[in-house]
Design an enzyme around this catalytic site. Structure first.
Site, mmCIF file in Angstrom:
data_model
loop_
_atom_site.group_PDB
_atom_site.id
_atom_site.type_symbol
_atom_site.label_atom_id
_atom_site.label_comp_id
_atom_site.label_asym_id
_atom_site.label_seq_id
_atom_site.Cartn_x
_atom_site.Cartn_y
_atom_site.Cartn_z
ATOM 1 N N ARG A 15 0.776 -1.281 0.238
ATOM 2 C CA ARG A 15 -0.043 0.154 0.064
ATOM 3 C C ARG A 15 0.920 1.270 0.051
ATOM 4 O O ARG A 15 0.939 2.001 -0.936
ATOM 5 C CB ARG A 15 -0.912 -0.035 1.003
ATOM 6 C CG ARG A 15 -2.051 1.179 1.314
ATOM 7 C CD ARG A 15 -1.484 2.428 1.786
ATOM 8 N NE ARG A 15 -1.158 2.499 2.981
ATOM 9 C CZ ARG A 15 -0.520 3.421 3.294
ATOM 10 N NH1 ARG A 15 -0.306 4.560 2.841
ATOM 11 N NH2 ARG A 15 0.008 3.653 4.704
ATOM 12 N N ASP A 16 1.489 1.590 1.020
ATOM 13 C CA ASP A 16 2.347 2.766 1.232
ATOM 14 C C ASP A 16 3.419 2.676 0.165
ATOM 15 O O ASP A 16 3.687 3.782 -0.455
ATOM 16 C CB ASP A 16 3.020 2.815 2.491
ATOM 17 C CG ASP A 16 3.333 4.443 2.919
ATOM 18 O OD1 ASP A 16 3.757 5.253 2.098
ATOM 19 O OD2 ASP A 16 3.358 4.633 4.158
ATOM 20 N N HIS A 207 5.169 4.745 12.750
ATOM 21 C CA HIS A 207 5.264 4.630 11.403
ATOM 22 C C HIS A 207 6.312 5.471 10.775
ATOM 23 O O HIS A 207 5.729 6.804 10.575
ATOM 24 C CB HIS A 207 3.800 4.854 10.777
ATOM 25 C CG HIS A 207 3.725 4.951 9.403
ATOM 26 N ND1 HIS A 207 2.750 3.918 8.775
ATOM 27 C CD2 HIS A 207 3.815 5.811 8.290
ATOM 28 C CE1 HIS A 207 2.857 4.171 7.338
ATOM 29 N NE2 HIS A 207 3.721 5.076 7.161
ATOM 30 N N HIS A 209 8.830 7.317 8.057
ATOM 31 C CA HIS A 209 9.460 7.344 6.713
ATOM 32 C C HIS A 209 10.935 7.619 7.145
ATOM 33 O O HIS A 209 11.311 8.291 8.235
ATOM 34 C CB HIS A 209 8.851 8.453 5.916
ATOM 35 C CG HIS A 209 7.226 7.779 5.611
ATOM 36 N ND1 HIS A 209 7.282 7.464 4.192
ATOM 37 C CD2 HIS A 209 6.197 7.701 5.998
ATOM 38 C CE1 HIS A 209 6.004 6.819 4.116
ATOM 39 N NE2 HIS A 209 5.206 6.916 5.057
ATOM 40 N N CYS A 240 4.042 9.418 0.417
ATOM 41 C CA CYS A 240 2.655 9.638 0.120
ATOM 42 C C CYS A 240 2.790 10.706 -1.020
ATOM 43 O O CYS A 240 3.502 11.819 -0.848
ATOM 44 C CB CYS A 240 2.266 10.295 1.332
ATOM 45 S SG CYS A 240 0.316 10.972 1.240
ATOM 46 N N ASN A 249 9.268 4.180 3.521
ATOM 47 C CA ASN A 249 9.037 4.033 5.010
ATOM 48 C C ASN A 249 10.481 3.295 5.336
ATOM 49 O O ASN A 249 11.270 2.908 4.618
ATOM 50 C CB ASN A 249 8.027 2.896 5.209
ATOM 51 C CG ASN A 249 6.699 3.172 4.862
ATOM 52 O OD1 ASN A 249 6.282 3.396 3.813
ATOM 53 N ND2 ASN A 249 6.040 3.603 6.012
#
Ligand code: HMG
Ligand code: MG
Length: 301
Positions: A15-16, A207, A209, A240, A249
């Site tokens: 996803r990310d 989370h 990055h 993002c 990430n």
């Protein structure tokens, strides 16, 4: 120094990771990526997102990815849902865990989901209630906890307030996102110290990055403060589209290597994971962002 005995790794690469790539992978390749991550021992995979395909075209087809996956009961396959429309799409393909995503800064909330923080919370409340009524678990995300690409400094009180509201709404945990990777060990410690006065550590995840190369240091601080759920992305993919300058990430391979060094259990087979990281980078025609992946590849000749 004390650390949790074991951690839950939330693998956000499908996803990310993929949402920020210029090349969109086919549904078949996305399914294969998830299957390979499960085979490497990851128990929680964020598979995709049910957002507007106009906003994030790379995540179009998340419905088909879920429909094609042969899901195992031991694995959590999750997805982002920004509104009721997203939840309806998730429910239609049998998703059992979703995440709503808010921001601690007003400008990022507007840029990312086209509404204010207060409006987003109003929009999420029925999404969480409806999900719970259908037996679907809801995770919360909070972006920009250590800085915003538009507003700059973000106050710890703003982070605390939105986190508490997400938990009160029914999110079982909130993942604190350093969306643009500007946090340091010192600012992470200050923020978490503020939060854990009022929020139990087992309701928090982190989370990071890795834009400034600080993610592992920040994770170590979080572990020392008792946080035992860490988001990461295979090969360090990620970013993002609505966070200028954000890079990937923290790489799951690098996280696993660090956890191994501290004797913390995580359930992942590092060598199998490294193969997945190199494979997905070939599919995307991009460099591998995992230092551990590159080092062990060189060491194996
Ligand atoms: P909007 O334009 O305000 O929405 O976008 P709207 O309700 O006015 O609808 C406009 C159009 O979008 C309509 O279509 C809707 O049907 C459609 P039209 O009539 O124009 O053809 N639409 C949808 N289509 C499919 N699925 C849906 C959906 N909702 C509306 N669920 C919206 C608001 C939230 C939808 C939009 O801003 C959006 O999709 N944003 C998502 C942005 C995003 O995915 N960002 C990346 C994920 S967050 C992240 O990466 C941070 C994180 O990793 C943590 C961290 O690092 O900090 C989680
Ligand atoms: Mg992110």
């Amino acid at each position: 120094m004390s650390y949790p005995k074991s951690v839950r790794i939330v693998e956000v690469g499908p996803r990310d990771g993929l949402q920020n790539e210029t090349a969109a992978l086919s549904v078949a390749t996305r399914v294969e990526l998830v299957d390979r991550l499960v085979a490497a021992g990851l128990g929680y995979i964020e598979v995709g997102s049910f957002v507007s395909p106009k906003w994030v075209p790379q995540m179009a087809g998340s419905d088909q990815v879920f429909e094609r996956l042969v899901r195992s009961n031991e694995t959590t396959y999750a997805a982002l849902t920004p509104n009721m429309q997203g939840l309806q799409r998730a429910t239609a393909c049998g998703v059992r865990e979703v995440a709503v995503f808010a921001a601690a800064s007003e400008s990022f909330s507007q840029k990312n989901i086209n509404c204010s923080i207060a409006q987003s919370l109003q929009r999420f409340a029925p999404v969480v209630a409806q999900a719970q009524a259908s037996g679907i678990q809801v995770r919360g995300y909070l972006s920009c906890v250590l800085g915003c690409p538009y507003d700059g400094v973000v106050s710890a009180d703003a982070v605390l307030s939105v986190t508490e509201q997400l938990l009160a709404m029914g999110c079982y945990e909130v993942s604190l996102g350093d969306t643009i990777g500007v946090g340091t060990a010192a600012s992470t410690e200050a923020l978490l110290a503020h939060l854990v006065h009022s929020i139990p550590v087992d309701r928090l995840a982190v989370h990071f990055h890795d834009t400034y190369g600080q993610a592992l240091a920040n994770i170590l601080v979080a572990l020392q403060m008792g946080i035992a759920v860490i988001d990461s992305s295979v090969a360090g993919l990620g970013g993002c589209p609505y966070a200028k300058g954000a890079s990937g990430n923290v790489a799951t391979e690098d996280l696993v290597y660090m956890l191994d060094g501290a004797g913390i259990e995580h359930g992942v087979d590092l060598h199998r994971l490294i193969v997945v990281g190199h494979w997905v980078c070939q599919q995307l025609n991009r460099a591998n962002g995992s230092r551990t992946g590159l080092a062990l590849e060189r060491a194996q000749g």
